[in-house]
Design an enzyme around this catalytic site. Structure first.
Site, PDB file in Angstrom:
ATOM      1  CG  ASP A  12       4.130   0.026   1.618  1.00  0.00           C
ATOM      2  OD1 ASP A  12       3.592  -1.060   1.819  1.00  0.00           O
ATOM      3  OD2 ASP A  12       3.922   1.026   2.343  1.00  0.00           O
TER       4      ASP A  12
ATOM      5  CG  ASN B   5       0.612   3.477   4.229  1.00  0.00           C
ATOM      6  OD1 ASN B   5       0.405   3.480   5.432  1.00  0.00           O
ATOM      7  ND2 ASN B   5       1.619   2.826   3.675  1.00  0.00           N
TER       8      ASN B   5
ATOM      9  CG  ASP C 154      -0.175   0.036   2.558  1.00  0.00           C
ATOM     10  OD1 ASP C 154       1.015  -0.372   2.599  1.00  0.00           O
ATOM     11  OD2 ASP C 154      -0.758   0.500   3.559  1.00  0.00           O
TER      12      ASP C 154
ATOM     13  CG  HIS D   1       7.437   0.507   9.616  1.00  0.00           C
ATOM     14  ND1 HIS D   1       7.491   0.295  10.972  1.00  0.00           N
ATOM     15  CD2 HIS D   1       7.015   1.791   9.465  1.00  0.00           C
ATOM     16  CE1 HIS D   1       7.129   1.395  11.618  1.00  0.00           C
ATOM     17  NE2 HIS D   1       6.839   2.325  10.722  1.00  0.00           N
ATOM     18  CG  ASP D   2       6.119  -1.643   4.614  1.00  0.00           C
ATOM     19  OD1 ASP D   2       5.761  -2.179   5.689  1.00  0.00           O
ATOM     20  OD2 ASP D   2       5.410  -0.824   4.000  1.00  0.00           O
TER      21      ASP D   2
ATOM     22  CB  THR E 116       4.720  -4.295   2.927  1.00  0.00           C
ATOM     23  OG1 THR E 116       4.340  -3.766   1.651  1.00  0.00           O
ATOM     24  CG2 THR E 116       5.854  -5.287   2.752  1.00  0.00           C
TER      25      THR E 116
ATOM     26  CG  PHE F 275      -1.489   1.871   9.626  1.00  0.00           C
ATOM     27  CD1 PHE F 275      -2.494   2.805   9.872  1.00  0.00           C
ATOM     28  CD2 PHE F 275      -1.299   1.454   8.312  1.00  0.00           C
ATOM     29  CE1 PHE F 275      -3.282   3.316   8.843  1.00  0.00           C
ATOM     30  CE2 PHE F 275      -2.073   1.967   7.270  1.00  0.00           C
ATOM     31  CZ  PHE F 275      -3.065   2.898   7.537  1.00  0.00           C
ATOM     32  CG  ASN F 276       0.573  -2.706   7.554  1.00  0.00           C
ATOM     33  OD1 ASN F 276       0.142  -1.682   7.021  1.00  0.00           O
ATOM     34  ND2 ASN F 276       1.808  -3.152   7.368  1.00  0.00           N
TER      35      ASN F 276
HETATM   36  C1  BDR Z   1       3.097   0.064   8.537  1.00  0.00           C
HETATM   37  O1  BDR Z   1       2.034   0.997   8.310  1.00  0.00           O
HETATM   38  C2  BDR Z   1       2.310   1.817   7.219  1.00  0.00           C
HETATM   39  O2  BDR Z   1       2.174   3.160   7.575  1.00  0.00           O
HETATM   40  C3  BDR Z   1       3.699   1.473   6.728  1.00  0.00           C
HETATM   41  O3  BDR Z   1       3.734   1.475   5.317  1.00  0.00           O
HETATM   42  C4  BDR Z   1       3.961   0.107   7.298  1.00  0.00           C
HETATM   43  O4  BDR Z   1       3.553  -0.916   6.408  1.00  0.00           O
HETATM   44  C5  BDR Z   1       3.813   0.421   9.810  1.00  0.00           C
HETATM   45  O5  BDR Z   1       2.934   0.392  10.885  1.00  0.00           O
HETATM   46 CA    CA Z   2       2.953  -0.496   4.129  1.00  0.00          CA
END
Ligand code: BDR
Ligand code: CA
Length: 325
Positions: A27, A52, A22, A254-255, A138, A180-181
């Site tokens: 990502d 996102n 996303d 993160h990703d 991701t 978040f994901n």
């Molecule tokens: C995740 O949430 C999104 O904002 C980032 O792309 C990542 O996948 C981190 O919490």
């Molecule tokens: Ca992401």
């Protein structure tokens, strides 16, 4: 003779992957890292999901990364526009209005495929030999869960799932409990963590240790090619939110932990654990209950990564971005 043997060997060791994402700056960097690693990774396609930012921006952003990587031939698919049960939550407050603020937005040359992302995931898993495809989600897990629900026979054909999502020691970044994901589509996450295939999970415990510090961004910028400059520009924008929130030098990348783990697993440490997703309580919705100390009799269903060699991780990213010449 020797050359063809070496090529065959290389092909044999290449991992076939589908990245479901996303984009999102992190990502986007993950896509650039994967496309810069053709010796190890055979990226069969990129599927996109609302997260996102809304889906129409996520698929556009993924295609823009293919342009930057010089991979206009990469098939990119649009998937689900919203989570399975809950209303869509987006994160423009982190990623900016476009999702990849920091790079110039133009109409991508890379086309969008007609097929739905969920069908691409299903068809590819059915066409290829069982146990040969790794899924790399991701973003919210909507596309992956719906593929499993629409065609359950694909589940046993998945080699493994390497995902970014969840949090244990770090607590949540969207709510006090949820990352978040997982928060965006906890029901999909529940389906995926329950699927029975090997899962490697990159939660906030590890991703919060790989910070895009000013020094690291400067080194990325020094590489000088389009992909590395786009990465530095995106990270310059992206890090401001987490820097303010956590008071750190830089934001967590993160990703890209997912693809980095596929490329160099020795950069990471983890433990097999049971991970269960909260889908009932509104207060703790999307929480990943990680049984790190084995205090339940729930069987391990995921390899929970908790530690990374951050310098090694950025070294790998820089070395790969150099490939863009
Ligand atoms: C995740 O949430 C999104 O904002 C980032 O792309 C990542 O996948 C981190 O919490
Ligand atoms: Ca992401």
């Amino acid at each position: 003779m020797l050359r063809s043997w070496v090529n065959r060997k290389l092909q044999m060791n290449r991992q076939s992957i589908i990245i479901d994402c996303d984009p999102g700056q992190d990502d986007a960097v993950n896509l650039l890292l994967a496309m810069a690693s053709p010796d190890e990774l055979d990226l069969l396609g990129i599927t996109t999901v609302a997260g996102n930012v809304p889906l129409n921006l996520c698929q556009r952003n993924a295609r823009l990364m293919c342009d930057i990587a010089g991979r206009e031939d990469m098939p990119v698919y649009a998937g689900c526009v919203r989570p399975m049960v809950r209303k869509l939550i987006t994160a423009e407050y982190v990623h900016g209005k476009t999702g990849i603020d920091g790079v110039e937005i133009v109409e991508p040359r890379t086309p969008l495929q007609d097929e739905h992302a969920v069908d691409f995931i299903i068809d590819t898993l059915l066409e290829r030999d069982p146990g040969t495809i790794t899924l790399v989600p991701t973003g919210p897990l909507t596309n992956v869960a719906l593929a499993m629900i629409k065609e359950p026979t694909i589940v046993e054909r998945i080699q493994q799932i390497v995902l970014m999502g969840g949090a244990m020691r770090e607590g949540g970044n969207y709510s006090p409990s949820a990352e978040f994901n997982i928060m965006v589509d906890p029901h999909a996450a529940h389906v995926v963590f329950d699927c029975g295939r090997p899962i490697t999970a990159m939660g906030l415990d590890v991703t919060h240790t790989v910070l895009s510090t000013q020094a690291r961004i400067a080194r990325l910028r020094d590489i000088g090619n389009d992909a590395a400059t786009a990465t530095a520009n995106m990270l310059d924008f992206y890090q401001r939110y987490d820097q303010l929130k956590y008071g750190t030098d830089g934001g967590p990348l993160h990703d890209p932990c997912t693809v980095a783990w596929l490329l160099q697993p020795e950069l990471f440490e983890g433990k097999d654990c049971n991970v269960a997703v909260e889908i009932s309580s509104e207060l703790t919705m999307g929480n990943t209950a990680v049984d790190f100390w084995d205090v339940t009799d729930r069987p391990a269903n995921a390899h929970w990564i908790h530690t990374a060699d951050a310098d090694g991780f950025y070294q790998l990213l820089m070395e790969r971005l150099h490939h863009y010449g």
